[in-house]
Design a protein around this motif. Structure first.
Motif, PDB file in Angstrom:
ATOM      1  N   GLY A   1      18.716  11.541 -34.878  1.00 27.97           N
ATOM      2  CA  GLY A   1      18.404  12.045 -36.145  1.00 27.97           C
ATOM      3  C   GLY A   1      19.091  11.724 -37.157  1.00 27.97           C
ATOM      4  O   GLY A   1      20.006  10.636 -37.089  1.00 27.97           O
ATOM      5  N   THR A   2      19.571  12.555 -38.127  1.00 32.44           N
ATOM      6  CA  THR A   2      20.513  12.546 -39.126  1.00 32.44           C
ATOM      7  C   THR A   2      21.363  13.133 -39.045  1.00 32.44           C
ATOM      8  O   THR A   2      21.481  14.385 -38.765  1.00 32.44           O
ATOM      9  CB  THR A   2      19.676  12.688 -40.442  1.00 32.44           C
ATOM     10  OG1 THR A   2      18.860  11.967 -40.674  1.00 32.44           O
ATOM     11  CG2 THR A   2      20.813  12.545 -41.724  1.00 32.44           C
ATOM     12  N   GLY A   3      22.943  12.601 -38.924  1.00 37.29           N
ATOM     13  CA  GLY A   3      24.308  13.280 -38.899  1.00 37.29           C
ATOM     14  C   GLY A   3      24.770  13.555 -40.254  1.00 37.29           C
ATOM     15  O   GLY A   3      24.318  12.469 -41.180  1.00 37.29           O
ATOM     16  N   ARG A   4      25.680  14.429 -40.558  1.00 35.88           N
ATOM     17  CA  ARG A   4      26.104  14.522 -42.007  1.00 35.88           C
ATOM     18  C   ARG A   4      27.494  14.937 -41.608  1.00 35.88           C
ATOM     19  O   ARG A   4      27.703  15.981 -41.346  1.00 35.88           O
ATOM     20  CB  ARG A   4      25.228  15.579 -42.602  1.00 35.88           C
ATOM     21  CG  ARG A   4      26.040  15.845 -44.273  1.00 35.88           C
ATOM     22  CD  ARG A   4      25.006  16.352 -44.942  1.00 35.88           C
ATOM     23  NE  ARG A   4      25.606  16.586 -46.339  1.00 35.88           N
ATOM     24  CZ  ARG A   4      25.550  15.603 -47.344  1.00 35.88           C
ATOM     25  NH1 ARG A   4      25.019  14.413 -46.978  1.00 35.88           N
ATOM     26  NH2 ARG A   4      25.831  15.909 -48.487  1.00 35.88           N
ATOM     27  N   ALA A   5      28.392  14.226 -42.299  1.00 33.57           N
ATOM     28  CA  ALA A   5      29.867  14.297 -42.483  1.00 33.57           C
ATOM     29  C   ALA A   5      30.272  13.928 -43.453  1.00 33.57           C
ATOM     30  O   ALA A   5      29.863  12.632 -43.783  1.00 33.57           O
ATOM     31  CB  ALA A   5      30.672  13.977 -41.049  1.00 33.57           C
ATOM     32  N   GLY A   6      31.709  14.326 -44.009  1.00 36.09           N
ATOM     33  CA  GLY A   6      32.119  13.653 -45.370  1.00 36.09           C
ATOM     34  C   GLY A   6      31.099  13.381 -46.361  1.00 36.09           C
ATOM     35  O   GLY A   6      31.335  12.408 -47.279  1.00 36.09           O
ATOM     36  N   GLY A   7      30.053  14.006 -46.545  1.00 35.28           N
ATOM     37  CA  GLY A   7      29.011  13.888 -47.654  1.00 35.28           C
ATOM     38  C   GLY A   7      28.186  12.792 -47.595  1.00 35.28           C
ATOM     39  O   GLY A   7      27.448  12.551 -48.329  1.00 35.28           O
ATOM     40  N   LYS A   8      28.149  12.246 -46.242  1.00 35.11           N
ATOM     41  CA  LYS A   8      27.431  11.233 -45.882  1.00 35.11           C
ATOM     42  C   LYS A   8      26.438  11.581 -45.008  1.00 35.11           C
ATOM     43  O   LYS A   8      26.530  12.391 -43.998  1.00 35.11           O
ATOM     44  CB  LYS A   8      28.024   9.825 -45.365  1.00 35.11           C
ATOM     45  CG  LYS A   8      29.030   9.291 -46.328  1.00 35.11           C
ATOM     46  CD  LYS A   8      29.701   8.054 -45.476  1.00 35.11           C
ATOM     47  CE  LYS A   8      30.533   7.075 -46.560  1.00 35.11           C
ATOM     48  NZ  LYS A   8      29.657   6.362 -47.477  1.00 35.11           N
TER      49      LYS A   8
ATOM     50  N   CYS B   1      28.756  16.773 -35.325  1.00 39.18           N
ATOM     51  CA  CYS B   1      28.726  16.942 -36.471  1.00 39.18           C
ATOM     52  C   CYS B   1      27.558  17.764 -36.790  1.00 39.18           C
ATOM     53  O   CYS B   1      26.603  18.146 -36.143  1.00 39.18           O
ATOM     54  CB  CYS B   1      29.025  15.854 -37.494  1.00 39.18           C
ATOM     55  SG  CYS B   1      27.754  14.618 -37.473  1.00 39.18           S
ATOM     56  N   ALA B   2      27.278  18.338 -38.038  1.00 37.59           N
ATOM     57  CA  ALA B   2      26.013  18.594 -38.557  1.00 37.59           C
ATOM     58  C   ALA B   2      24.949  17.705 -38.230  1.00 37.59           C
ATOM     59  O   ALA B   2      25.134  16.500 -38.619  1.00 37.59           O
ATOM     60  CB  ALA B   2      26.191  18.848 -40.226  1.00 37.59           C
ATOM     61  N   PHE B   3      23.955  18.273 -37.762  1.00 32.10           N
ATOM     62  CA  PHE B   3      22.859  17.248 -37.049  1.00 32.10           C
ATOM     63  C   PHE B   3      21.495  17.836 -37.191  1.00 32.10           C
ATOM     64  O   PHE B   3      21.074  18.837 -36.535  1.00 32.10           O
ATOM     65  CB  PHE B   3      23.329  17.096 -35.656  1.00 32.10           C
ATOM     66  CG  PHE B   3      22.684  15.949 -34.812  1.00 32.10           C
ATOM     67  CD1 PHE B   3      21.863  14.973 -35.329  1.00 32.10           C
ATOM     68  CD2 PHE B   3      22.502  15.936 -33.281  1.00 32.10           C
ATOM     69  CE1 PHE B   3      21.301  14.127 -34.791  1.00 32.10           C
ATOM     70  CE2 PHE B   3      21.898  14.858 -32.768  1.00 32.10           C
ATOM     71  CZ  PHE B   3      21.137  14.144 -33.340  1.00 32.10           C
ATOM     72  N   LYS B   4      20.555  16.921 -38.144  1.00 32.78           N
ATOM     73  CA  LYS B   4      19.110  17.436 -38.080  1.00 32.78           C
ATOM     74  C   LYS B   4      18.547  16.450 -36.833  1.00 32.78           C
ATOM     75  O   LYS B   4      18.516  15.167 -37.073  1.00 32.78           O
ATOM     76  CB  LYS B   4      18.652  17.001 -39.210  1.00 32.78           C
ATOM     77  CG  LYS B   4      17.238  17.036 -39.466  1.00 32.78           C
ATOM     78  CD  LYS B   4      16.919  18.567 -39.499  1.00 32.78           C
ATOM     79  CE  LYS B   4      15.546  18.977 -39.796  1.00 32.78           C
ATOM     80  NZ  LYS B   4      15.100  18.771 -41.057  1.00 32.78           N
ATOM     81  N   VAL B   5      17.787  17.219 -35.817  1.00 31.78           N
ATOM     82  CA  VAL B   5      17.282  16.273 -34.964  1.00 31.78           C
ATOM     83  C   VAL B   5      15.650  16.027 -35.311  1.00 31.78           C
ATOM     84  O   VAL B   5      15.040  16.878 -35.665  1.00 31.78           O
ATOM     85  CB  VAL B   5      17.061  17.425 -33.815  1.00 31.78           C
ATOM     86  CG1 VAL B   5      16.474  16.505 -32.382  1.00 31.78           C
ATOM     87  CG2 VAL B   5      18.670  17.856 -33.212  1.00 31.78           C
TER      88      VAL B   5
END
Length: 234
Positions: free
Chosen positions: A148-155, A115-119
């Motif tokens: 890191g931080t994944g982002r999906a479904g607004g979370k 998913c969208a992923f900030k490493v």
């Protein structure tokens, strides 16, 4: 279908070698023995095609639904379990859902962002080269983790992907580094030849695995997990 640039040394180098050998076999065909020269030409071409196939990158349709995460690797789902002793320093003390994927030598070997992923973290570990089907390989083999931080479904949520070498795979390639922002389905690396990929997700009620042990999955196109919005709970 195209060839992965991470394997250029292998598929291009073997291709040049195949061309050189093909020239020799062509002389054999023309000057010495037609049957022998023909067989050797065919075998050389097949050998190069087999090597090139390890580095193929098929076109994949990435699901646009923001609530779903896609598989980071092609292969067979070997295990799905909740773990606390995962060895990911960035998430020490967190209980995570791990989905382990075994890649055979016949699978596509590139890794993609689920998913969208900030490493934010990257950790390489030297280790052994046990068979990637062994339950010990995850802890003892050479590996590389990006977390890191994944982002999906607004979370926003903690997420990590671990590349693990196998008995045949002896080189992990990973371009992703702290500070990189990967889009869902983006190719960021590969493990050359047979190996294992592990996806780590939050062990929360709103995160649901969408695969089962034994499932054959494809990177970038198979939905591996999904997010449930607050209003979806009964």
């Amino acid at each position: 279908m195209k060839l992965c640039r991470y394997g250029m040394r292998e598929w291009l180098g073997s291709g040049l070698a195949a061309l050189a050998m093909g020239g020799v076999w062509l002389l054999v065909l023309l000057k010495l023995n037609v049957a022998a020269g023909t067989v050797l030409l065919i075998l050389t071409a097949l050998a190069w095609l087999a090597i090139a196939a390890f580095f193929r990158v098929p076109v994949r349709a990435i699901p646009s639904d923001d609530l779903v995460l896609v598989s980071p690797a092609d292969g067979l789902v070997r295990d799905i379990e909740v773990v606390k002793d995962h060895g990911i320093e960035a998430f020490e003390g967190l209980e995570l859902l791990r989905i382990g994927i075994f890649l055979s030598v016949l699978d596509v070997h590139v890794n993609r962002a689920p998913c969208a992923f900030k490493v934010e973290h990257r950790k390489y570990k030297e280790g052994r080269f046990l068979d990637a089907r062994s339950p010990r390989c995850a802890k003892e083999n050479e590996s590389l983790v990006i977390a890191g931080t994944g982002r999906a479904g607004g979370k926003d949520f903690p997420m990590a992907v671990r590349q693990v070498s196998g008995a045949i795979a002896r080189r992990i390639v990973c371009e992703a580094a702290p500070g990189d922002a990967l889009e869902k389905g983006a190719i960021y690396g590969m493990i050359k030849f047979g190996s294992r990929t592990e996806l780590y997700l939050p062990n929360e009620p709103w995160m649901t695995a969408r695969v089962a042990i034994g499932d054959k999955i494809c990177s970038g196109s198979t939905v591996i997990a999904s997010i449930q919005l607050a209003g979806d709970f009964a």
